[in-house]
Write a protein that holds these residues in place. Structure first.
Motif, short mmCIF file in Angstrom:
data_model
loop_
_atom_site.label_atom_id
_atom_site.label_comp_id
_atom_site.label_asym_id
_atom_site.label_seq_id
_atom_site.Cartn_x
_atom_site.Cartn_y
_atom_site.Cartn_z
N ARG A 78 1.65 -4.26 -11.43
CA ARG A 78 2.50 -2.86 -11.83
C ARG A 78 1.75 -2.32 -13.09
N GLY A 79 1.34 -3.49 -14.00
CA GLY A 79 0.86 -2.97 -15.14
C GLY A 79 -0.80 -2.24 -14.81
N ILE A 80 -1.53 -2.84 -13.80
CA ILE A 80 -2.53 -2.17 -13.52
C ILE A 80 -2.41 -0.70 -13.08
N GLN A 81 -1.38 -0.65 -12.09
CA GLN A 81 -1.08 0.75 -11.43
C GLN A 81 -0.66 1.87 -12.52
N SER A 82 0.13 1.32 -13.34
CA SER A 82 0.29 2.19 -14.54
C SER A 82 -0.86 2.26 -15.60
N ALA A 83 -1.59 1.57 -15.79
CA ALA A 83 -2.82 1.75 -16.85
C ALA A 83 -3.72 2.71 -16.19
N LEU A 84 -3.96 2.59 -14.54
CA LEU A 84 -4.68 3.72 -13.88
C LEU A 84 -4.21 4.98 -13.99
N ARG A 85 -3.07 5.21 -13.77
CA ARG A 85 -2.08 6.34 -13.88
C ARG A 85 -2.24 7.02 -15.26
N ASP A 86 -1.77 6.28 -16.19
CA ASP A 86 -1.58 6.76 -17.47
C ASP A 86 -2.99 6.93 -18.24
N ASP A 87 -3.79 5.76 -18.33
CA ASP A 87 -5.05 5.97 -18.93
C ASP A 87 -6.21 6.69 -18.34
N HIS A 88 -6.24 6.56 -17.01
CA HIS A 88 -7.58 7.09 -16.26
C HIS A 88 -7.07 8.27 -15.35
N GLU A 89 -5.78 8.43 -15.28
CA GLU A 89 -5.48 9.69 -14.37
C GLU A 89 -5.83 9.25 -12.78
N VAL A 90 -5.71 8.04 -12.43
CA VAL A 90 -5.99 7.73 -11.05
C VAL A 90 -4.80 7.11 -10.46
N SER A 91 -4.25 7.73 -9.20
CA SER A 91 -3.27 7.22 -8.57
C SER A 91 -3.73 6.35 -7.45
N ILE A 92 -2.97 5.23 -7.19
CA ILE A 92 -3.32 4.16 -6.29
C ILE A 92 -2.09 3.38 -5.86
N SER A 93 -2.10 3.07 -4.66
CA SER A 93 -0.77 2.34 -4.51
C SER A 93 -0.72 0.74 -4.79
N VAL A 94 0.52 0.41 -4.81
CA VAL A 94 0.61 -0.99 -5.05
C VAL A 94 0.15 -1.91 -4.01
N THR A 95 0.34 -1.45 -2.84
CA THR A 95 -0.24 -1.98 -1.56
C THR A 95 -1.48 -2.17 -1.49
N THR A 96 -2.37 -0.99 -1.82
CA THR A 96 -3.69 -1.29 -1.92
C THR A 96 -4.29 -2.23 -3.10
N LEU A 97 -3.48 -2.19 -4.03
CA LEU A 97 -3.82 -3.18 -5.10
C LEU A 97 -3.70 -4.58 -4.78
N HIS A 98 -2.36 -4.95 -4.43
CA HIS A 98 -2.22 -6.26 -3.64
C HIS A 98 -3.40 -6.78 -2.86
N THR A 99 -3.56 -5.75 -1.65
CA THR A 99 -4.67 -6.30 -0.85
C THR A 99 -6.00 -6.67 -1.38
N TYR A 100 -6.51 -5.72 -2.43
CA TYR A 100 -7.71 -5.90 -3.01
C TYR A 100 -7.55 -7.49 -3.94
N ILE A 101 -6.58 -7.56 -4.54
CA ILE A 101 -6.42 -8.66 -5.50
C ILE A 101 -6.38 -9.94 -4.70
N ARG A 102 -5.84 -9.92 -3.50
CA ARG A 102 -5.67 -10.99 -2.54
C ARG A 102 -7.01 -11.36 -1.90
N SER A 103 -7.82 -10.26 -1.70
CA SER A 103 -9.33 -10.55 -1.02
C SER A 103 -10.12 -11.04 -2.24
N GLN A 104 -9.78 -10.85 -3.45
CA GLN A 104 -10.80 -11.28 -4.55
C GLN A 104 -10.32 -12.72 -4.71
N ARG A 105 -9.26 -12.98 -4.68
CA ARG A 105 -8.82 -14.45 -4.79
C ARG A 105 -9.33 -15.41 -3.63
#
Length: 262
Positions: free
Chosen positions: A229-256
């Protein structure tokens, strides 16, 4: 609910009547008929299909009313009058012709679909017009099975360069179907288009392309221990990038998973 006969009777013949060529495909005949009457081929195709499936297989009884010709004449002239969209699947038993006759009939049918007349077909293949008529009206067995690797999506592959820009521009499936038929003289089923667009939207490459554009921002946040949630908020507020939590979860899981020792 009105019957097919009643629906066909509610139609009116077109002002200009076009004679079908022997061995011509239904799609090509509808295209010539539409051009002669200053109509869009997709519009005439839908009228020939009728409800409920306006983009399906044209019905001979409706096409007969529109052209002012008996359905039996169309059935004998059009090579796929009883089979939808040039499919060669025909049920029943056959007395298989000799190999040479089979190949000759197939070659004559291919040339007939390009619009050659009976005389030209007879001259091209060195046979009489009676043989040409027999080749265009005979019931042939199924085409020989391919021994090589099967093609995954031969219809879509041939028009991918046309369909992809239309999808990117936000066109609806029905609009893409009409554009292909009217502007590019390509006949493709709506079902095939739906399946292709669905595969593009749900395929793994879509998620990867979204992440690739912000990977340089997301990776340091993951390393610092920030929550999703913090990554999503930082992308939206600081970089004006909208990305879903599901996409972030999938990416983080693949990285781990990739970083775990095997």
């Amino acid at each position: 609910m009105p019957t097919r006969r009643a629906q066909a009777q509610s139609l009116s013949p077109l002002p200009l009547r076009v004679r079908p060529h022997l061995g011509e495909s239904t799609e090509n005949y509808i295209r010539r008929l539409a051009r002669a009457n200053h109509l869009r081929p997709s519009t005439l195709h839908s009228v020939a299909c009728g409800p409920p499936n306006w983009t399906g297989k044209p019905r001979l009884e409706r096409l007969a009313v529109l052209t002012g010709r008996p359905a039996g004449h169309l059935e004998r002239a059009l090579i796929d009058g009883l089979v939808p969209r040039r499919r060669t699947t025909v049920t029943g038993r056959y007395a298989n012709p000799p190999e040479g006759t089979y190949l000759l009939y197939r070659a004559i049918r291919r040339d007939a679909e390009r619009g050659l007349s009976l005389r030209r077909l007879a001259e091209r293949h060195g046979v009489s017009r009676c043989v040409v008529r027999r080749a265009l009206t005979a019931s042939l067995p199924l085409a020989r099975q391919r021994t090589g690797p099967s093609r995954t999506a031969p219809v879509i592959d041939s028009v991918r360069h046309l369909v992809d820009p239309m999808i990117s521009s936000g066109m609806r499936v029905a609009d893409i179907w009409r554009a292909l038929m009217d502007d590019h003289e390509v006949s493709i089923s709506v079902t095939t288009l739906h399946a292709y667009i669905r595969s593009r939207r749900t395929g793994p490459s879509r998620t990867a392309s979204v992440i690739d554009s912000v990977r340089h921002l997301v990776d340091p946040m993951i390393s610092s221990g920030m929550s999703v949630r913090g990554i999503q908020s930082a992308l939206r507020d600081d970089h004006e990038v909208s990305i879903s939590v599901t996409t972030l979860h999938t990416y983080i899981r693949s990285q781990r998973t990739n970083s775990c020792p095997r």
